[in-house]
Design a protein around this motif. Structure first.
Motif, PDB file in Angstrom:
ATOM      1  N   ARG A 102     -10.760   1.943   1.168  1.00  0.00           N
ATOM      2  CA  ARG A 102     -10.283   2.351   2.498  1.00  0.00           C
ATOM      3  C   ARG A 102      -8.984   3.158   2.410  1.00  0.00           C
ATOM      4  NH1 ARG A 102      -8.294   3.653   6.560  1.00  0.00           N
ATOM      5  NH2 ARG A 102      -8.536   2.848   8.681  1.00  0.00           N
ATOM      6  N   PHE A 103      -8.121   2.790   1.441  1.00  0.00           N
ATOM      7  CA  PHE A 103      -6.824   3.453   1.334  1.00  0.00           C
ATOM      8  C   PHE A 103      -6.724   4.332   0.081  1.00  0.00           C
ATOM      9  CE2 PHE A 103      -6.275  -0.359   3.916  1.00  0.00           C
ATOM     10  CZ  PHE A 103      -5.737   0.206   5.068  1.00  0.00           C
ATOM     11  N   ASP A 104      -7.889   4.655  -0.490  1.00  0.00           N
ATOM     12  CA  ASP A 104      -7.973   5.602  -1.601  1.00  0.00           C
ATOM     13  C   ASP A 104      -7.025   5.214  -2.744  1.00  0.00           C
ATOM     14  OD1 ASP A 104      -9.056   7.801  -2.872  1.00  0.00           O
ATOM     15  OD2 ASP A 104      -7.506   9.169  -2.127  1.00  0.00           O
ATOM     16  N   LEU A 105      -7.100   3.960  -3.154  1.00  0.00           N
ATOM     17  CA  LEU A 105      -6.208   3.461  -4.199  1.00  0.00           C
ATOM     18  C   LEU A 105      -6.794   3.610  -5.597  1.00  0.00           C
ATOM     19  CD1 LEU A 105      -5.000   0.162  -2.464  1.00  0.00           C
ATOM     20  CD2 LEU A 105      -3.924   2.432  -2.409  1.00  0.00           C
ATOM     21  N   ARG A 106      -8.101   3.722  -5.701  1.00  0.00           N
ATOM     22  CA  ARG A 106      -8.742   3.677  -7.020  1.00  0.00           C
ATOM     23  C   ARG A 106      -8.287   4.779  -7.987  1.00  0.00           C
ATOM     24  NH1 ARG A 106     -12.567  -0.285  -7.099  1.00  0.00           N
ATOM     25  NH2 ARG A 106     -13.475  -0.840  -5.075  1.00  0.00           N
ATOM     26  N   PRO A 107      -8.002   5.999  -7.515  1.00  0.00           N
ATOM     27  CA  PRO A 107      -7.580   7.031  -8.474  1.00  0.00           C
ATOM     28  C   PRO A 107      -6.309   6.673  -9.244  1.00  0.00           C
ATOM     29  CG  PRO A 107      -8.244   8.035  -6.406  1.00  0.00           C
ATOM     30  CD  PRO A 107      -8.183   6.560  -6.165  1.00  0.00           C
ATOM     31  N   HIS A 108      -5.545   5.720  -8.745  1.00  0.00           N
ATOM     32  CA  HIS A 108      -4.275   5.362  -9.369  1.00  0.00           C
ATOM     33  C   HIS A 108      -4.379   4.076 -10.205  1.00  0.00           C
ATOM     34  CE1 HIS A 108      -2.774   8.326  -6.549  1.00  0.00           C
ATOM     35  NE2 HIS A 108      -3.387   7.655  -5.584  1.00  0.00           N
ATOM     36  N   ILE A 109      -5.599   3.536 -10.326  1.00  0.00           N
ATOM     37  CA  ILE A 109      -5.811   2.261 -11.023  1.00  0.00           C
ATOM     38  C   ILE A 109      -6.632   2.492 -12.277  1.00  0.00           C
ATOM     39  CG2 ILE A 109      -6.775  -0.068 -10.850  1.00  0.00           C
ATOM     40  CD1 ILE A 109      -6.520   0.207  -7.789  1.00  0.00           C
ATOM     41  N   GLN A 110      -6.171   1.971 -13.390  1.00  0.00           N
ATOM     42  CA  GLN A 110      -6.909   2.041 -14.652  1.00  0.00           C
ATOM     43  C   GLN A 110      -7.410   0.640 -14.979  1.00  0.00           C
ATOM     44  OE1 GLN A 110      -5.170   4.515 -17.672  1.00  0.00           O
ATOM     45  NE2 GLN A 110      -6.001   3.265 -19.337  1.00  0.00           N
ATOM     46  N   LEU A 111      -8.729   0.439 -14.899  1.00  0.00           N
ATOM     47  CA  LEU A 111      -9.343  -0.864 -15.131  1.00  0.00           C
ATOM     48  C   LEU A 111      -9.582  -1.092 -16.625  1.00  0.00           C
ATOM     49  CD1 LEU A 111     -11.984  -0.761 -12.240  1.00  0.00           C
ATOM     50  CD2 LEU A 111      -9.743  -1.898 -12.211  1.00  0.00           C
ATOM     51  N   ASN A 112      -9.962  -2.343 -16.940  1.00  0.00           N
ATOM     52  CA  ASN A 112     -10.275  -2.714 -18.329  1.00  0.00           C
ATOM     53  C   ASN A 112      -9.140  -2.342 -19.272  1.00  0.00           C
ATOM     54  OD1 ASN A 112     -13.044  -3.689 -17.871  1.00  0.00           O
ATOM     55  ND2 ASN A 112     -13.471  -1.547 -17.376  1.00  0.00           N
ATOM     56  N   THR A 113      -7.923  -2.482 -18.796  1.00  0.00           N
ATOM     57  CA  THR A 113      -6.751  -2.065 -19.565  1.00  0.00           C
ATOM     58  C   THR A 113      -5.692  -3.164 -19.505  1.00  0.00           C
ATOM     59  OG1 THR A 113      -7.197   0.246 -18.975  1.00  0.00           O
ATOM     60  CG2 THR A 113      -5.020  -0.271 -19.875  1.00  0.00           C
ATOM     61  N   ARG A 114      -5.431  -3.768 -20.627  1.00  0.00           N
ATOM     62  CA  ARG A 114      -4.458  -4.861 -20.693  1.00  0.00           C
ATOM     63  C   ARG A 114      -3.121  -4.337 -21.219  1.00  0.00           C
ATOM     64  NH1 ARG A 114      -5.158 -10.137 -20.217  1.00  0.00           N
ATOM     65  NH2 ARG A 114      -7.436  -9.900 -20.332  1.00  0.00           N
ATOM     66  N   VAL A 115      -2.055  -4.621 -20.513  1.00  0.00           N
ATOM     67  CA  VAL A 115      -0.718  -4.199 -20.951  1.00  0.00           C
ATOM     68  C   VAL A 115      -0.268  -5.098 -22.098  1.00  0.00           C
ATOM     69  CG1 VAL A 115       1.712  -4.047 -20.286  1.00  0.00           C
ATOM     70  CG2 VAL A 115      -0.061  -3.174 -18.755  1.00  0.00           C
ATOM     71  N   GLU A 116       0.171  -4.450 -23.147  1.00  0.00           N
ATOM     72  CA  GLU A 116       0.606  -5.165 -24.343  1.00  0.00           C
ATOM     73  C   GLU A 116       2.118  -5.259 -24.432  1.00  0.00           C
ATOM     74  OE1 GLU A 116      -0.745  -5.055 -28.987  1.00  0.00           O
ATOM     75  OE2 GLU A 116      -0.235  -3.134 -28.050  1.00  0.00           O
ATOM     76  N   ARG A 117       2.803  -4.220 -23.953  1.00  0.00           N
ATOM     77  CA  ARG A 117       4.248  -4.138 -24.183  1.00  0.00           C
ATOM     78  C   ARG A 117       4.904  -3.370 -23.044  1.00  0.00           C
ATOM     79  NH1 ARG A 117       3.642  -1.897 -28.593  1.00  0.00           N
ATOM     80  NH2 ARG A 117       3.731  -3.770 -29.909  1.00  0.00           N
ATOM     81  N   ALA A 118       6.102  -3.814 -22.649  1.00  0.00           N
ATOM     82  CA  ALA A 118       6.936  -3.073 -21.693  1.00  0.00           C
ATOM     83  C   ALA A 118       8.370  -3.137 -22.208  1.00  0.00           C
ATOM     84  CB  ALA A 118       6.833  -3.674 -20.297  1.00  0.00           C
ATOM     85  N   VAL A 119       8.927  -1.976 -22.556  1.00  0.00           N
ATOM     86  CA  VAL A 119      10.229  -1.909 -23.214  1.00  0.00           C
ATOM     87  C   VAL A 119      11.157  -0.997 -22.409  1.00  0.00           C
ATOM     88  CG1 VAL A 119      11.470  -1.285 -25.330  1.00  0.00           C
ATOM     89  CG2 VAL A 119       9.167  -2.284 -25.470  1.00  0.00           C
ATOM     90  N   PHE A 120      12.368  -1.479 -22.129  1.00  0.00           N
ATOM     91  CA  PHE A 120      13.342  -0.686 -21.384  1.00  0.00           C
ATOM     92  C   PHE A 120      14.151   0.172 -22.354  1.00  0.00           C
ATOM     93  CE2 PHE A 120      17.612  -0.220 -19.427  1.00  0.00           C
ATOM     94  CZ  PHE A 120      17.229   0.539 -18.332  1.00  0.00           C
ATOM     95  N   ASN A 121      14.218   1.464 -22.082  1.00  0.00           N
ATOM     96  CA  ASN A 121      14.986   2.403 -22.890  1.00  0.00           C
ATOM     97  C   ASN A 121      16.318   2.649 -22.196  1.00  0.00           C
ATOM     98  OD1 ASN A 121      16.085   4.901 -23.964  1.00  0.00           O
ATOM     99  ND2 ASN A 121      14.080   5.306 -24.871  1.00  0.00           N
TER     100      ASN A 121
END
Length: 557
Positions: A102-121
Motif C-alpha cells: 500500500r505504501f510502496d515499501l518493498r523497493p527499499h527492503i532486501q529480503l533473505n539478508t541477515r546483517v552480520e556486522r555494524a561498525v561506526f567509523n
C-alpha cells in the motif's frame, strides 16, 4: 578510532534499518516520509518479522485486532477490516504485506539478508553495515528494529541430533504444512506458543505428550468474528481508543480499576475478577490497581484463576499440576487461550511434569525423563526466545574506539530510554531493553519509538548536526531509574524471559521499563522538548568523546 577496514565497494544511504516487521516497516515509512534514502535488511523471506516466523498452528496475537494495528494512516484504517477479535498469524501477515504494498515499501527492503556486522567509523561519522551475503552499505543513521522475540531458544538436550523423527521450534516454523494426524507428538513448553499450539495438536495427534516445566496463567480469549456493527463502532472510536492506550500503563484499551484488591469485600473482588474473566485475555491485568505491586492482592487474583482451572480440568491431579505456583500473576506474561485447559480432558493428551525431573536427553525414539522414554514421531519445542537482546547479540555491533556492544552488555543490557546506547552515536533501538516494549501492547511502543527516532533525526538535519549520542551519565541515571521502578513491583525477581532466566548463562536483568507506556512517553517527550537532554549533539564527527566506563552495571544495578 576503530581500526576496522571498510570494504571497497559500498553503497551510501541516509539510514539503514535492520528488520522488516511492524517496527522496521513503520520506521522505513517515517524516514522515507522525511525524504531520506533508506535500506532495510530482513533475514526472512518476507516482511512480517515475528509474524513471518511464528506460523505454527494456532498462532494468534494476544492483543485485540483493533489495538494491534498501525495508527499513522486514516486510509489504512478505513480500508482494512479484521475478521476476528484476536488476529491469527496468517491475517497479521496479510496485513503487513498489504502495508508494504500500500505504501510502496518493498523497493527499499532486501529480503533473505541477515546483517552480520555494524561498525561506526569515527572519521566519517557513518555506520558501515555488512551482511552475510556480502553486501556493504554506509549510512548516517542505523536503526535496529530487530524485534524483542525474534531469536528462538532450543534447549541443549543431549541426543537431539540423533532423534529419528522430526523436530521443530514454534518460533522458526517451516512454510510448508506440518501434519500431526495419527502421529505421536511431544510439545515441550507451556508458555504462550505452547498454550496456543496444544489444543490444535490434541485434536489431530494419536497421542500428545506435554512436557511442562512451569505452569502458566492463562485466560480464555473468548474470540469471535469482528464484523458487523461492533467493528464499525470500534473503527469510529479508534482515535479516542488509541489515545487512551498511548497514555495507559500497558498500552491496552482496558480501563484500570483504581481500587486496591484488599480494600473491597471478597464478594466485590470476585465480581471484578468475574467481569475481567468474561472480557477475556489481558483485561485481567486491570482488575485492581495493586495486582503487580502487592503480593497479598496478587494472591487473590491467582486464587481466582486457580479455581477456574480446577473447574475446566476434570482430573483433579492434572488440574493441580496445571496450577501456576511460585510466582505472582503477571510475573510472566498472562497467556490468552482457546480451549487450552480443556485439551487435558482428552484421553490422548498426557501431562509430564519436568520441573523437578527435567528431560535428561533425547533418544533416537523420543524424550527421556527420569529413566522413562517417550517414543514420539514429532517433537515441538515451544521453549520461547532469547528475548530483548537475542537478535542484537548475534550482530557484531561496534561503536567508538571499536568497542563491542556485546562487551558493554556482558553483565546485562544498558541503554538510555531504551532508544540509544552511550558510545554508539546515531544508533537507535526500537523497543530496546529499558523501554516498556513487551510489557504491554508492543504496537503502541513501536509507534512511539519510531516517531521519537524520526523526530530526533529531523532535529539533527534541521540544525545541520551530524551526531547524536547518549551520554554515560544519562544512561547510568536511566539504568538506575529502570531498576528502581522494577524493584517496586513483583516482576523483577521472577525467573522469566523478562529477566533472561529462560536462557542458561544469560545475565539476570529485568529488561523492560515497568513504569508504564504513558509514563515512558511523558519522560521521552520531556527529553525531546528540552533539546534532547542526556544526548551529546555535535555538528561534526568528534573523535575525542570517551566511550564511557564499560564496566558499569546492567539495568538492574
Amino acid at each position: 578510532m576503530c581500526a576496522y577496514r571498510e570494504p571497497r565497494h559500498t553503497a551510501d544511504y541516509d539510514a539503514v534499518v535492520v528488520g522488516a516487521g511492524f517496527a522496521g516497516l513503520y520506521q522505513l515509512y517515517r524516514l522515507r516520509e522525511q525524504g531520506l534514502t533508506v535500506r532495510v535488511f530482513e533475514a526472512g523471506g518476507g516482511v512480517g518479522g515475528t509474524w513471518f516466523w511464528n506460523r505454527y498452528p494456532g498462532a494468534r496475537c494476544d492483543v485485540e485486532s483493533i489495538d494491534y494495528q498501525y495508527a499513522f494512516s486514516e486510509e489504512l484504517l478505513s480500508e482494512w477490516r479484521w475478521s476476528e477479535r484476536y488476529p491469527r498469524q496468517e491475517e497479521l501477515l496479510r496485513y503487513l504485506d498489504h502495508v508494504a504494498d500500500r505504501f510502496d515499501l518493498r523497493p527499499h527492503i532486501q529480503l533473505n539478508t541477515r546483517v552480520e556486522r555494524a561498525v561506526f567509523n569515527e572519521e566519517t561519522g557513518r555506520w558501515l553495515v555488512e551482511t552475510t551475503g556480502g553486501d556493504a552499505v554506509r549510512a548516517r543513521y542505523c536503526v535496529m528494529a530487530t524485534g524483542c522475540l525474534s531469536v528462538p531458544w532450543v534447549p541443549d538436550l543431549p541426543g537431539l541430533e540423533n532423534f529419528t523423527g522430526e523436530w521443530y521450534h514454534t518460533g522458526a516454523w517451516p512454510t510448508e504444512d506440518v501434519g500431526f494426524t495419527g502421529k505421536r507428538v511431544a510439545v515441550v513448553g507451556t508458555g504462550s506458543s505452547g498454550i496456543q499450539l496444544i489444543p490444535v495438536v490434541a485434536e489431530q495427534a494419536a497421542e500428545l505428550f506435554v512436557f511442562q516445566r512451569t505452569a502458566s496463567f492463562s485466560v480464555p480469549a473468548f474470540n469471535r468474528p469482528a464484523g458487523g456493527a461492533a467493528a464499525a463502532e470500534a473503527n469510529t472510536g479508534f482515535r479516542r481508543r488509541r489515545e487512551f492506550t498511548r497514555h495507559s500503563v500497558l498500552g491496552l484499551s482496558t480501563p484500570l480499576n483504581p481500587q486496591s484488591a484488599l480494600a473491597v469485600s471478597a464478594d466485590e473482588r470476585r465480581r471484578q475478577y468475574e467481569a475481567r474473566w468474561r472480557m477475556g485475555g489481558l483485561h485481567m491485568y486491570g482488575a485492581f490497581a495493586d495486582l503487580l505491586v502487592d503480593r497479598a492482592a496478587n494472591a487473590t487474583a491467582a486464587e481466582f484463576l486457580h479455581d477456574r482451572i480446577r473447574e475446566k480440568v476434570h482430573d483433579p491431579g492434572v488440574a493441580e499440576q496445571l496450577l501456576p505456583r511460585g510466582y505472582p500473576l503477571g510475573g510472566k506474561r498472562i497467556c490468552v487461550d482457546t480451549g487450552y485447559y480443556e485439551a487435558f480432558n482428552r484421553d490422548n493428551v498426557h501431562l509430564i511434569d519436568i520441573k523437578d525431573t527435567p528431560i535428561d536427553a533425547v533418544t533416537p525414539r523420543g524424550p527421556l525423563v527420569d529413566g522413562v522414554e517417550y517414543p514420539v514421531d514429532v517433537i515441538v519445542f515451544a521453549t520461547g526466545f532469547d528475548a530483548m537482546t537475542g537478535a542484537l547479540s548475534r550482530i557484531e555491533v561496534r561503536g567508538r574506539g571499536g568497542a563491542a556492544l556485546s562487551e558493554k552488555w556482558a553483565a546485562g543490557p544498558t541503554s538510555y530510554l531504551g532508544l540509544a546506547v552511550s558510545g554508539f552515536p546515531n544508533l537507535f533501538l526500537v523497543t530496546g531493553p529499558g523501554s516498556p516494549s513487551v510489557l504491554g501492547n508492543v504496537i503502541v511502543s513501536i509507534e512511539h519509538d519510531v516517531d521519537w527516532i524520526t523526530e530526533a533525526v529531523a532535529h539533527l538535519r534541521e540544525r545541520d548536526l551530524a551526531l547524536m549520542e547518549a551520554t554515560q551519565d544519562a544512561e547510568d541515571a536511566w539504568v538506575q531509574h529502570v531498576s528502581q521502578v522494577a524493584g517496586s513491583t513483583l516482576l523483577a525477581d521472577v525467573g522469566s524471559w523478562y529477566t533472561g532466566a529462560n536462557v542458561p548463562g544469560k545475565p539476570r536483568v529485568f529488561m523492560g521499563y515497568a513504569g508504564g507506556a504513558g509514563e515512558f512517553r511523558r519522560r521521552c517527550e520531556k527529553v525531546a522538548r528540552q533539546g534532547y537532554t542526556g544526548f551529546a549533539l555535535s555538528p561534526a564527527p568528534p573523535r575525542s568523546m570517551p566511550v564511557g566506563d564499560r564496566r558499569r552495571g546492567p539495568l538492574h544495578r
